[in-house]
Design a protein around this motif. Structure first.
Motif, short mmCIF file in Angstrom:
data_model
loop_
_atom_site.label_atom_id
_atom_site.label_comp_id
_atom_site.label_asym_id
_atom_site.label_seq_id
_atom_site.Cartn_x
_atom_site.Cartn_y
_atom_site.Cartn_z
N GLU A 36 54.09 53.30 45.87
CA GLU A 36 54.05 54.66 46.46
C GLU A 36 52.60 55.10 46.68
O GLU A 36 52.25 55.62 47.74
CB GLU A 36 54.78 55.65 45.54
N SER A 40 50.75 55.80 50.31
CA SER A 40 50.13 57.09 50.62
C SER A 40 48.67 56.89 51.05
O SER A 40 48.22 57.50 52.02
CB SER A 40 50.14 58.01 49.40
N THR A 48 54.30 59.93 48.55
CA THR A 48 55.33 59.05 49.11
C THR A 48 56.37 58.78 48.03
O THR A 48 56.00 58.51 46.89
CB THR A 48 54.71 57.70 49.56
N ALA A 205 57.41 59.69 53.43
CA ALA A 205 56.02 60.16 53.35
C ALA A 205 56.06 61.66 53.60
O ALA A 205 56.55 62.10 54.63
CB ALA A 205 55.18 59.46 54.40
N ASN A 207 54.42 65.31 54.28
CA ASN A 207 53.23 65.93 54.86
C ASN A 207 53.57 67.38 55.22
O ASN A 207 53.28 67.84 56.32
CB ASN A 207 52.79 65.13 56.09
N TYR A 218 57.79 65.89 45.83
CA TYR A 218 57.96 64.48 45.43
C TYR A 218 58.66 64.40 44.07
O TYR A 218 59.63 63.66 43.89
CB TYR A 218 56.59 63.78 45.38
#
Ligand SMILES: *Cc1c(COP(=O)(O)O)cnc(C)c1O
Length: 403
Positions: A36, A40, A48, A205, A207, A218
């Protein structure tokens, strides 16, 4: 027989898997967390979450945003069924729109499809080429007055969510920015046929803009995708604490460390070695088919936008769907396996039986009916590439100029 696709396998991948097996930690643990972090860092996103598939990632994001019955999700007709299936899983309504000649979701069609029920837009980076995210964000910003938020997440975002189906586009670049940073959330696939395979696997992912804390989302979704359990197995072992709670009836979507080890063995070489191999194959095909007046070539780059070279999509001018199928059969008889990406989702039984109709998406149908996907994989030799082009050219020309 030249296959259509083959997952990459080398000694580093085998060593990574064996090492994980010997380590006695096979399920989600340190390797998944490291994968992860490396993902990222690779595309430059704040967080991520690795899961067992892209499909799980797409559904996780729709549920996180509170998408349910009565809500509409806009997506291209020209995609793999998973993009639409997850919308039905949530009880929401998929609203298909047509594509441009570039196979990608048509922003003008998106704008026309927006209603006060629209909650999410899912652009698909088809074949690895990024959708037009600037145009899509302009549209969702312009349509803020039509957005009816009904959950805290929807209120905080204050507009429709842009959820990228980036299953094909790891490593693709849009106006200088990497896939994984182009939408509110982007979902990658590491299925065996994708550019980077973990056998099965996927990643979200994040954002999200202010006021969201991507690290907090997350953590929340790590729990949500592992039963809703507050303490994961790794933490339990490390702390010798048996007690845990289940805070919600969560899902079982986690990635295993065995899968992460397969990914970790590839990611450091993805840009330097893997993408260049795919690019060389695409360039070879481009150069061969550029000489054929009947060939419609895919666009691979434009300014500082570039594909991830996932699927080589050749369209043949002026042929019917039946002629295309016939070409595929004859190419197969000559020892080369081709594929088609994709039959538009509204034409598949699960969707046509729900009242969707492929004929309402004439551009998607036109591209599909004339499309051939050519073999692209890491071990494809120069000789095999040449055979693929020779055989495809010979069989297409038999259809175009029957003697
Ligand atoms: C492969 C694919 C998916 C699903 O990926 P999984 O990891 O198999 O769930 C979703 N969308 C597109 C466009 C795909 O090609």
């Amino acid at each position: 027989m030249i296959p259509f696709s083959r997952p990459k396998i080398d000694e580093a991948i085998i060593a990574g898997v064996v090492d994980t097996l010997r380590s006695q930690w096979h399920s989600t643990g340190a390797k998944t967390k490291l994968f992860e972090k490396e993902l990222s860092a690779y595309y430059g996103a704040p967080a991520t979450l690795c899961l067992n598939s892209a499909t799980a990632g797409l559904e996780t994001m729709l549920r996180w945003f509170g998408v349910g019955p009565g809500d509409e999700v806009i997506l291209p007709a020209y995609t793999y069924s998973a993009t639409a299936n997850v919308v039905l899983h949530c009880g929401a309504t998929p609203v298909f729109v047509d594509s441009g000649t570039d196979f990608l979701i048509d922003p003008t069609a998106v704008e026309k499809a927006i209603t006060p029920r629209t909650k999410v837009i899912i652009p698909v980076d088809f074949a690895g080429y990024p959708a037009d995210y600037d145009a899509i964000f302009n549209i969702v910003n312009k349509a803020k007055h039509l957005f009816n938020p009904t959950t805290t997440e929807q209120q905080s975002l204050g507009r429709m969510m842009v959820l990228a189906d980036a299953a094909h586009s790891l490593g693709a670049v849009y106006k200088g920015r990497k896939a994984g940073t182009l939408a509110d959330a982007s979902v990658f696939s590491f299925h065996a046929a994708k550019n980077l395979s973990t056998a099965e696997g996927g990643a979200i992912a994040f954002n999200l803009p202010q006021p969201f804390d991507n690290a907090a989302v997350y953590t929340q979704l790590s729990i949500h995708t592992l039963h809703g359990q507050t303490v994961d197995a790794m933490a339990k072992i490390l702390r010798g604490e048996w007690r845990y709670d289940i805070v919600e009836p969560g899902y079982k979507f986690n990635m295993t460390d065995i899968a992460a080890a397969i990914g970790l063995a590839q990611l450091p070489h993805y840009n330097s070695q893997m993408l260049p191999i795919r690019k060389a194959i695409f360039n070879y095909y481009q150069q061969r088919f550029a000489a054929c007046p009947w060939a419609q070539l895919p666009v691979l780059s434009h300014g500082d936008t570039e594909t991830s070279y996932h699927i080589y999509t050749l369209r043949i001018k002026g042929i019917t769907e039946a002629q295309r199928d016939d070409i595929i059969r004859r190419v197969y008889a000559a020892g080369v396996l081709l594929n088609v990406h994709y039959k538009p989702v509204p034409g598949l039984t699960a969707y046509s039986s729900r009242g969707f109709d492929m004929q309402q998406f004439p551009m998607a149908y036109d591209s599909y009916s004339r499309e051939l996907s050519l073999p692209v994989f890491y071990e494809l030799t120069d000789e095999q590439m040449q055979t693929v082009a020779d055989v495809v050219i010979a069989e297409v020309e038999k259809t175009i100029n029957p003697s």
